[in-house]
Design an enzyme around this catalytic site. Structure first.
Site, PDB file in Angstrom:
ATOM      1  N   GLU A  35       0.857  -1.189   0.000  1.00  0.00           N
ATOM      2  CA  GLU A  35       0.000   0.000   0.000  1.00  0.00           C
ATOM      3  C   GLU A  35       0.885   1.228   0.000  1.00  0.00           C
ATOM      4  OE1 GLU A  35      -2.832   0.401   3.213  1.00  0.00           O
ATOM      5  OE2 GLU A  35      -3.867   2.006   2.179  1.00  0.00           O
ATOM      6  N   MET A  69       0.040  -3.058   8.542  1.00  0.00           N
ATOM      7  CA  MET A  69      -0.608  -3.183   7.236  1.00  0.00           C
ATOM      8  C   MET A  69      -1.509  -4.401   7.198  1.00  0.00           C
ATOM      9  SD  MET A  69      -1.034  -1.861   4.312  1.00  0.00           S
ATOM     10  CE  MET A  69      -2.251  -2.608   3.244  1.00  0.00           C
ATOM     11  N   GLU A  70      -2.723  -4.183   6.697  1.00  0.00           N
ATOM     12  CA  GLU A  70      -3.800  -5.173   6.774  1.00  0.00           C
ATOM     13  C   GLU A  70      -3.819  -6.202   5.653  1.00  0.00           C
ATOM     14  OE1 GLU A  70      -4.212  -1.844   6.050  1.00  0.00           O
ATOM     15  OE2 GLU A  70      -5.780  -1.542   4.543  1.00  0.00           O
ATOM     16  N   ASN A  71      -2.686  -6.513   5.015  1.00  0.00           N
ATOM     17  CA  ASN A  71      -2.653  -7.484   3.915  1.00  0.00           C
ATOM     18  C   ASN A  71      -3.524  -8.705   4.242  1.00  0.00           C
ATOM     19  OD1 ASN A  71      -0.283  -5.937   2.959  1.00  0.00           O
ATOM     20  ND2 ASN A  71       0.683  -6.918   4.721  1.00  0.00           N
ATOM     21  N   HIS A  92      -7.365  -2.614  14.725  1.00  0.00           N
ATOM     22  CA  HIS A  92      -7.499  -1.849  13.479  1.00  0.00           C
ATOM     23  C   HIS A  92      -7.225  -2.731  12.253  1.00  0.00           C
ATOM     24  CE1 HIS A  92      -7.137   1.963  11.088  1.00  0.00           C
ATOM     25  NE2 HIS A  92      -6.350   1.188  10.343  1.00  0.00           N
ATOM     26  N   GLU A  93      -6.096  -3.413  12.260  1.00  0.00           N
ATOM     27  CA  GLU A  93      -5.745  -4.218  11.078  1.00  0.00           C
ATOM     28  C   GLU A  93      -6.716  -5.379  10.922  1.00  0.00           C
ATOM     29  OE1 GLU A  93      -3.825  -2.560   9.329  1.00  0.00           O
ATOM     30  OE2 GLU A  93      -2.983  -1.302  10.905  1.00  0.00           O
TER      31      GLU A  93
END
Ligand code: TRP
Ligand code: ZN
Length: 877
Positions: free
Chosen positions: A130, A272-274, A306-307
């Site tokens: 991202e 990061m939410e991968n 959050h992620e």
């Protein structure tokens, strides 16, 4: 690899109004990564399909840091004249309407200091895609509205990379030969390229499991450096709490067989939410009570949440384009705030969020970098991961929650997730789902997405017998590109406190409804009146309860009324705000009126006395009430930022409060001491209050002895840091000894050493600029590690107002030098350092000139990146 070619083509502006769906879609991609010590080879086989009628060529996004090895269409290798290779694109001229595309690229992850794309951290391979990092791995339709299914195969050395991870569920794995092995991963959910992730290396793992509401068993793994595995437990518990909470609060279940988290030491952002493979800054995973503060633990829980919550708000339903970033970030921040409120204290969490919004977002909204929650144009998208998009975006969601009620809001999110599952959508689609599920009209409300700037409210009272009319006016200052603003639709919460301190509920005619926590007024016009009937003499309105809309408010409340609310208001925000206002009003008077401050007004002293002896309120909230407004907060209320004067005045108020209440502070401090370390909410609240009291007592007669004893006796990082920061800020004889002792104790723990740097960068001592500059030469300092950089440079420039604005301009010059140095290796990080130099309009005379001078120096440097240039140029105009 010709990198210089890329630097010579400056990026141009991209407009929301120009949005068009991609001419070609990639529906499936099979990626093979062959990882070696000094390079990586990536083979991408994509199913490409023409979406737009015509014969347009296929334009793929790419980057300057990789080599193109080969391109083939339907198995046929292309020769040089069939395609054009640019520094940031690959164009295939004559392509069929549907075909298989095979591209091989070569990268050098070990040389990647930008920490974007495929890079090395701590000797392991990891990715950050991202917003536009995937194009540095292979040529692709690298935009969020291209949803593809990914199959990934990773091949690497067995000893070097025993762990091989990617998105989705694990597939085949095995040996290739004696030295090398492979693993395959399949992600069944179509996703945009920014959610792609890969990790390969030597990592330890903490495993657990979770059974979803519908009975699906999910394997949970947190990967970290083997030595750090003992610090992953809290993150794992937080993950399980997040999964359960999202089922209960939003009806959202997890959808894969595994959920993997990897902690890495070098990371540009928080996490990061991968899909199925979150990558985290290790700062937001690793914690034990001796190395992490209570605040660190809370932040870990919030970011893990959050992620995780992104799995629905971001991944299952994603963004059409990057102008819609707040669609996922504003919503997910709101979700993580709600989660943290439920896990800790709703009142205290709200104060934390309001403080952050005012300290960081309000200045952004008032300065040259102001932009709407949904921006209209950008040059570098990485520059729009801002507090406006994230935190003001969350406030916008929160206002809808307030306007529609908890049940209406939930009906709205249910419809949104149901209607748009598997799609890439817009902020408009979210608002529309809220409207449709509630039969509501949010037409005017949408202005929150398109108009920048913090609205200003004024509230005035008019009494006629027992009838009180509140006149509320709103306006919004001009922001870059937006001279005129239309009135916003906002929910304004108000309560009434009777003279005896009891909550009262006078009747409201129209445009208002009473709820449990106050009366909700629907503001829509520039000027509006609300009539309350049956308001007894002496009742005081409690305004903007729970900070129900993100505005700057002034009212006709008197000092005596603020003092009254500071003791009596049942709404935590309004009570806190009343207490803060007493102090900030005084500080503004002192700084702008040049009157000497020798004693405090008695209502202020008494208000603090009452808070100090309040035994009926959560000690965590008492701690909040006792903390004076920050210099940054009060600075925004001054016509001209006179940082030094403000700092001195605030110090004087602290000293006068200790003089007045030192005895009570001391006894309450002592009463809060505990035997042993506990981590429940009560113990955390007690520690927080005790450390705030220590901050005051440090200024008293036996301050040094007390702080030193606190430091020596600390059995946890919260207490140790509280004492260390007071020592660092002081002239105590033990100062150097304590700082050296702390360094010696923790020099092998990078996350703790970050704190050691930060505390010195935050010191209000007059020598801080020189100390900070000297620390850039310390053996433990490096600009390559974002956490280390933030701990020294951002702490100094963004939080230490008085020393950053040192009168000789040394703070500005230091920051400009650091921006240039960092820009040469990591432009994304360098750009995140620019904002404080854009605040020159708040200054006068030489200070203003020197700050602009620093910006001009960066602008005049030919090597300055697009990332930094976009912000520097905006800051200068
Ligand atoms: N989507 C991430 C989050 O908010 C943010 C993020 C992580 C990011 N790393 C990044 C954004 C790098 C831009 C660049 O959870
Ligand atoms: Zn996010």
């Amino acid at each position: 690899m010709d990198v210089s070619a890329a630097a010579s083509v400056p990026k141009s502006e991209i407009y929301l109004a120009d949005y068009r769906p991609p001419a070609f879609a990639i529906d499936h991609v099979q990626l093979t990564f062959r990882l070696f010590d000094d390079f990586a080879e990536v083979e991408a086989v994509s199913d490409v399909r023409r979406q737009e009628k015509g014969t347009a060529p296929l334009m793929l996004d790419g980057g300057p840091y990789m080599d193109l090895v080969s391109v083939a269409v339907d198995g046929e290798a292309l020769t040089g004249n069939a395609y054009t290779l640019g520094s940031d694109s690959l164009t295939l001229h004559d392509v069929p309407d549907q075909f298989s595309l095979r591209i091989v690229t070569r990268l050098k992850p070990q040389e990647n200091t930008r920490l974007e794309g495929l890079y090395h951290s701590g000797g392991n391979f990891c990715t950050q895609c991202e917003a536009e990092g995937f194009r540095h791995i292979t040529y692709f339709v690298d935009r969020p509205d291209n949803l593809a299914r990914y199959s990934v195969r990773i091949e690497a050395n067995k000893a070097r990379c025993p762990v091989l991870l990617s998105n989705g569920n694990p597939g085949d794995a095995g040996d290739l030969n004696e030295r090398r092995h492979f693993a395959e991963w399949h992600d069944p959910f179509p996703k945009p390229s920014y959610l792609f992730a890969l990790v390969a290396g030597k990592l330890g793992v903490l495993s657990d499991s979770f059974t979803t509401e519908s009975g699906r068993d999910v394997a949970l793994n947190i990967y970290a450096a083997p030595a750090d595995l003992d610090k992953c437990g809290y993150a794992m518990q937080s993950l399980k709490r997040s999964m359960k909470w999202d089922e209960e609060a939003f009806g959202r279940e997890y959808d894969l067989d595994v959920y993997n988290i990897v902690a890495v030491g070098d990371f540009n952002m928080g996490a990061m939410e991968n899909k199925g493979l979150n990558i985290f800054n290790s700062k937001y995973v690793l914690a034990s009570p001796d190395t992490a503060t209570d605040t660190d633990f809370d932040r870990i829980e919030g970011i893990i949440g959050h992620e995780y919550f992104h799995n629905w708000s971001g991944n299952r339903v994603t963004c059409r384009d990057w102008f819609q970033l707040s669609l996922k970030e504003g919503l997910t921040v709101f979700r993580d705030q709600q989660f943290s409120s439920d896990m800790t204290s709703r009142a205290v969490k709200r104060l934390d969020d309001v403080r952050l919004l005012r300290m960081l977002q309000f200045p952004e909204d008032a300065g040259p970098l102001a932009h709407p929650v949904r921006p209209e144009k950008y040059i570098e998208i990485n520059n729009f991961y801002t507090v406006t998009v994230y935190n003001k975006g969350a406030e916008v969601i929160r206002m809808m929650h307030r306007l529609l009620g908890a049940d209406g809001f939930r009906a709205g999110t249910d419809l949104y997730f149901d209607r748009h599952d598997g799609q890439a959508v817009t902020c408009e689609d979210f608002v529309k789902a809220m409207e449709d599920a509630n039969g509501a009209d949010l037409g005017q409300f949408r202005l929150w997405y398109s108009q920048a700037g913090t609205p200003k409210l004024t509230v005035e009272r008019m009494r006629d017998g027992n009838q009180v009319t509140l006149t509320i006016t709103q306006s919004c200052p001009p922001t870059p590109g937006q001279a005129e603003k239309l009135p916003f639709h906002m929910p304004f919460m108000v309560g009434w406190v009777g003279a005896d301190g009891a909550e009262i509920r006078p009747t409201i005619a129209a445009d208002g409804t009473w709820h449990e926590d106050g009366c909700l007024l629907d503001l829509r016009q520039e000027r509006q009146q609300f009539v309350f009937e049956g308001v007894p003499e002496g009742a005081v309105p409690s305004l903007l309860r729970d900070f129900s809309c993100p505005v700057l408010m002034t009212s006709d409340l008197t000092e005596a009324e603020f003092a009254f609310l500071s003791g009596a208001d049942t709404d935590a925000f309004a009570r806190w705000e009343a207490t803060q206002t007493l102090v900030s009003n005084l500080l503004v008077r002192v700084v702008e009126g040049d009157e000497p401050l020798t004693s405090l007004p008695s209502h202020l002293t008494d208000a603090y006395g009452a808070v100090l002896t309040d035994e009926n309120t959560d000690p965590a909230l008492i701690a909040e009430l006792l903390m004076l407004p920050s210099e940054i907060d009060v600075g925004q209320k001054l016509k001209v930022l006179e940082a030094e004067k403000l700092h001195k005045a605030r110090e004087t108020v602290l000293h006068l409060l200790v003089k007045a209440h030192g005895g009570v502070m001391r006894s309450r401090y002592e009463a809060l001491a505990s035997d042993g370390f506990f981590q429940d909410q009560d113990a955390k609240a007690a520690r927080k209050l005790r450390n705030v009291l220590l901050g005051y007592l440090a200024l008293g007669e036996d301050g040094e002895a007390l702080v030193k004893t606190h430091y020596d006796g600390a059995d946890n990082m919260t207490d140790q840091m509280a004492a260390l920061s007071l020592v660092t800020d002081s002239d105590f004889a033990c100062r150097k000894v304590v700082l050296d002792d702390f360094y010696a104790q923790w020099k092998d723990n990078t996350l703790v050493i970050d704190k050691w740097f930060a505390v010195q960068a935050n010191s209000k001592r007059e020598d801080t600029v020189e100390v900070v500059r000297a620390l850039t030469n310390h053996e433990a300092f490096t600009i390559k590690n974002p956490n280390r950089l933030r701990s020294l440079v951002s702490s100094f420039s963004m939080l230490n107002q008085v020393r950053f604005h040192s009168e000789d301009g040394a703070g500005y010059r230091f920051l400009a030098d650091m921006i240039e140095a960092v820009d040469a290796i990591n432009p994304q990080m360098a750009a995140k350092l620019v904002a404080p130099l854009g605040r020159w309009r708040r200054l006068e005379g030489r200070a203003r000139d020197m700050m602009q001078e620093s910006l001009r120096k960066i602008a005049g440097n030919a090597a300055t990146s697009d990332d930094v240039r976009e912000l520097v140029e905006k800051s200068l105009t």
